[in-house]
Design a protein around this motif. Sequence first.
Motif, mmCIF file in Angstrom:
data_model
loop_
_atom_site.group_PDB
_atom_site.id
_atom_site.type_symbol
_atom_site.label_atom_id
_atom_site.label_comp_id
_atom_site.label_asym_id
_atom_site.label_seq_id
_atom_site.Cartn_x
_atom_site.Cartn_y
_atom_site.Cartn_z
ATOM 1 N N HIS A 1 7.344 9.300 0.277
ATOM 2 C CA HIS A 1 6.861 8.553 0.616
ATOM 3 C C HIS A 1 5.415 8.791 0.356
ATOM 4 C CE1 HIS A 1 3.984 5.767 3.372
ATOM 5 N NE2 HIS A 1 4.783 4.814 1.781
ATOM 6 N N VAL A 2 4.657 7.730 -0.521
ATOM 7 C CA VAL A 2 3.475 8.274 -1.049
ATOM 8 C C VAL A 2 2.174 6.787 -0.844
ATOM 9 C CG1 VAL A 2 0.919 8.380 -2.526
ATOM 10 C CG2 VAL A 2 3.949 9.260 -3.257
ATOM 11 N N ARG A 3 1.352 6.795 0.319
ATOM 12 C CA ARG A 3 -0.381 5.978 1.301
ATOM 13 C C ARG A 3 -0.457 6.460 0.204
ATOM 14 N NH1 ARG A 3 -4.505 7.205 3.009
ATOM 15 N NH2 ARG A 3 -4.000 9.634 3.635
ATOM 16 N N LEU A 4 -1.103 5.081 -0.387
ATOM 17 C CA LEU A 4 -1.882 4.456 -1.577
ATOM 18 C C LEU A 4 -3.210 4.300 -1.253
ATOM 19 C CD1 LEU A 4 0.499 2.356 -3.778
ATOM 20 C CD2 LEU A 4 0.083 4.602 -4.225
ATOM 21 N N VAL A 5 -4.314 4.762 -1.822
ATOM 22 C CA VAL A 5 -5.606 4.748 -0.953
ATOM 23 C C VAL A 5 -6.302 4.222 -2.520
ATOM 24 C CG1 VAL A 5 -7.772 5.821 -0.344
ATOM 25 C CG2 VAL A 5 -5.165 6.949 0.357
ATOM 26 N N TRP A 6 -6.833 2.895 -2.325
ATOM 27 C CA TRP A 6 -6.925 2.591 -3.444
ATOM 28 C C TRP A 6 -8.843 2.906 -3.182
ATOM 29 C CZ3 TRP A 6 -4.216 -0.059 -7.101
ATOM 30 C CH2 TRP A 6 -3.019 -0.556 -6.435
ATOM 31 N N SER A 7 -9.360 3.345 -4.448
ATOM 32 C CA SER A 7 -11.153 3.559 -4.507
ATOM 33 C C SER A 7 -11.487 2.799 -5.048
ATOM 34 C CB SER A 7 -11.081 5.656 -4.576
ATOM 35 O OG SER A 7 -10.539 4.848 -6.370
ATOM 36 N N GLY A 8 -12.761 2.742 -5.149
ATOM 37 C CA GLY A 8 -13.429 1.716 -6.006
ATOM 38 C C GLY A 8 -14.193 2.410 -7.231
ATOM 39 N N TYR B 1 -3.108 -0.193 -16.033
ATOM 40 C CA TYR B 1 -2.762 0.354 -15.404
ATOM 41 C C TYR B 1 -3.957 1.384 -15.452
ATOM 42 C CZ TYR B 1 1.920 -0.083 -17.654
ATOM 43 O OH TYR B 1 3.065 -0.996 -18.197
ATOM 44 N N ARG B 2 -3.409 1.538 -13.870
ATOM 45 C CA ARG B 2 -4.811 2.434 -13.070
ATOM 46 C C ARG B 2 -3.908 3.116 -12.338
ATOM 47 N NH1 ARG B 2 -8.155 -0.246 -8.766
ATOM 48 N NH2 ARG B 2 -9.220 1.118 -7.683
ATOM 49 N N TRP B 3 -5.221 4.432 -12.893
ATOM 50 C CA TRP B 3 -4.582 5.719 -11.497
ATOM 51 C C TRP B 3 -5.150 5.522 -10.122
ATOM 52 C CZ3 TRP B 3 -1.201 9.453 -12.895
ATOM 53 C CH2 TRP B 3 -1.532 9.427 -14.038
ATOM 54 N N VAL B 4 -3.875 5.243 -9.210
ATOM 55 C CA VAL B 4 -4.454 5.345 -7.632
ATOM 56 C C VAL B 4 -3.822 6.649 -7.043
ATOM 57 C CG1 VAL B 4 -3.714 3.630 -5.926
ATOM 58 C CG2 VAL B 4 -3.544 2.866 -8.538
ATOM 59 N N PRO B 5 -4.603 6.930 -5.940
ATOM 60 C CA PRO B 5 -4.617 7.995 -5.683
ATOM 61 C C PRO B 5 -3.643 7.579 -4.556
ATOM 62 C CG PRO B 5 -6.923 7.592 -5.152
ATOM 63 C CD PRO B 5 -6.269 6.430 -6.296
ATOM 64 N N GLY B 6 -3.404 9.493 -3.460
ATOM 65 C CA GLY B 6 -2.454 9.244 -2.038
ATOM 66 C C GLY B 6 -2.068 10.022 -1.490
ATOM 67 N N ALA B 7 -1.485 10.233 -1.075
ATOM 68 C CA ALA B 7 -0.934 10.692 0.023
ATOM 69 C C ALA B 7 0.473 10.938 0.389
ATOM 70 C CB ALA B 7 -2.146 11.351 1.549
ATOM 71 N N ALA B 8 0.483 12.278 -0.035
ATOM 72 C CA ALA B 8 2.026 11.631 -0.201
ATOM 73 C C ALA B 8 3.376 12.756 1.507
ATOM 74 C CB ALA B 8 2.897 12.392 -1.262
ATOM 75 N N THR B 9 4.343 12.271 1.388
ATOM 76 C CA THR B 9 4.782 12.418 2.521
ATOM 77 C C THR B 9 6.234 12.702 2.358
ATOM 78 O OG1 THR B 9 3.548 11.637 3.692
ATOM 79 C CG2 THR B 9 5.762 12.695 4.936
ATOM 80 N N VAL B 10 6.560 13.994 2.726
ATOM 81 C CA VAL B 10 8.425 14.626 1.749
ATOM 82 C C VAL B 10 9.122 14.033 3.146
ATOM 83 C CG1 VAL B 10 10.111 15.853 1.250
ATOM 84 C CG2 VAL B 10 7.695 16.053 0.248
ATOM 85 N N LEU B 11 9.837 12.952 3.506
ATOM 86 C CA LEU B 11 10.748 12.404 4.601
ATOM 87 C C LEU B 11 11.959 12.905 4.119
ATOM 88 C CD1 LEU B 11 9.576 8.675 4.601
ATOM 89 C CD2 LEU B 11 8.710 10.495 5.858
ATOM 90 N N ILE B 12 12.257 14.463 5.139
ATOM 91 C CA ILE B 12 14.088 14.539 4.765
ATOM 92 C C ILE B 12 15.105 14.054 5.677
ATOM 93 C CG2 ILE B 12 15.229 16.687 5.820
ATOM 94 C CD1 ILE B 12 11.940 18.424 5.029
ATOM 95 N N ASP B 13 14.439 13.408 7.080
ATOM 96 C CA ASP B 13 15.272 12.740 7.877
ATOM 97 C C ASP B 13 15.616 11.047 7.370
ATOM 98 O OD1 ASP B 13 16.069 14.849 8.211
ATOM 99 O OD2 ASP B 13 14.597 14.561 10.806
ATOM 100 N N ASP B 14 14.824 10.739 6.125
ATOM 101 C CA ASP B 14 14.982 9.045 6.449
ATOM 102 C C ASP B 14 16.576 8.810 5.809
ATOM 103 O OD1 ASP B 14 14.119 6.622 6.733
ATOM 104 O OD2 ASP B 14 12.861 6.794 4.920
ATOM 105 N N ASP B 15 17.076 7.511 6.259
ATOM 106 C CA ASP B 15 18.295 7.313 5.000
ATOM 107 C C ASP B 15 18.163 6.760 3.800
ATOM 108 O OD1 ASP B 15 20.532 5.747 4.422
ATOM 109 O OD2 ASP B 15 20.827 4.839 5.757
ATOM 110 N N VAL B 16 18.854 7.587 2.914
ATOM 111 C CA VAL B 16 17.913 7.374 1.355
ATOM 112 C C VAL B 16 18.763 5.887 0.922
ATOM 113 C CG1 VAL B 16 17.844 8.793 -1.245
ATOM 114 C CG2 VAL B 16 18.182 9.196 1.161
ATOM 115 N N GLU C 1 0.398 -1.434 -0.185
ATOM 116 C CA GLU C 1 0.118 -0.001 0.238
ATOM 117 C C GLU C 1 1.086 1.309 0.188
ATOM 118 O OE1 GLU C 1 -3.436 -0.138 -0.493
ATOM 119 O OE2 GLU C 1 -2.698 -1.889 -1.128
ATOM 120 N N SER C 2 1.703 1.214 0.149
ATOM 121 C CA SER C 2 3.279 2.348 0.143
ATOM 122 C C SER C 2 3.824 2.289 -0.893
ATOM 123 C CB SER C 2 4.184 1.962 1.129
ATOM 124 O OG SER C 2 3.639 2.207 2.339
#
Length: 150
Positions: free
Chosen positions: A120-127, A73-88, A39-40
């Motif tokens: 990081h994008v948290r995918l939101v699977w919609s109907g 192929y399908r468009w999947v909506p999501g909520a994105a977060t920029v992670l500045i302090d994560d180990d790339v 889901e990520s």
Amino acid sequence: MRGLLAIGLNPLGLAIVETRGRRSGRLRRIPVGNGRHGESFWIIAEHGLRAGYVQNIRADPRVRVRLRVGLRYRWVPGAATVLIDDDVLARQRQIVAWHPLRALNAINVRVLGADLVIVHVRLVWSGKPDGSLGRGLPTGRPQPAHRAFA
């Protein structure tokens, strides 16, 4: 690359992220390495916080990702977060471990990247078949990930 994207084909190992322009409000599409895991969806932005799509995400975290689901192929909506302090580099090794064909994209990002940052994008699977932008996603302006960038 542009030709494949124009006719609706994702090149192997890539996905398309759609953001809303922070100034214009127009939809913007950018090919990124396919970092889907469950889901990520993980993106290593090779130009860091200077990348236009990262700035768009910081202004409006609602995105859509064009992914292969089954044979289509399908468009999947999501909520994105920029992670500045994560180990790339650790995250990049993890993404390559999930699917070895992603190694080519990882090499390009390391060679061409100047200031790597993780999205990081948290995918939101919609109907809905079109995966409408914003369904089930948080509204309003996001909180800054780090005080120095507020």
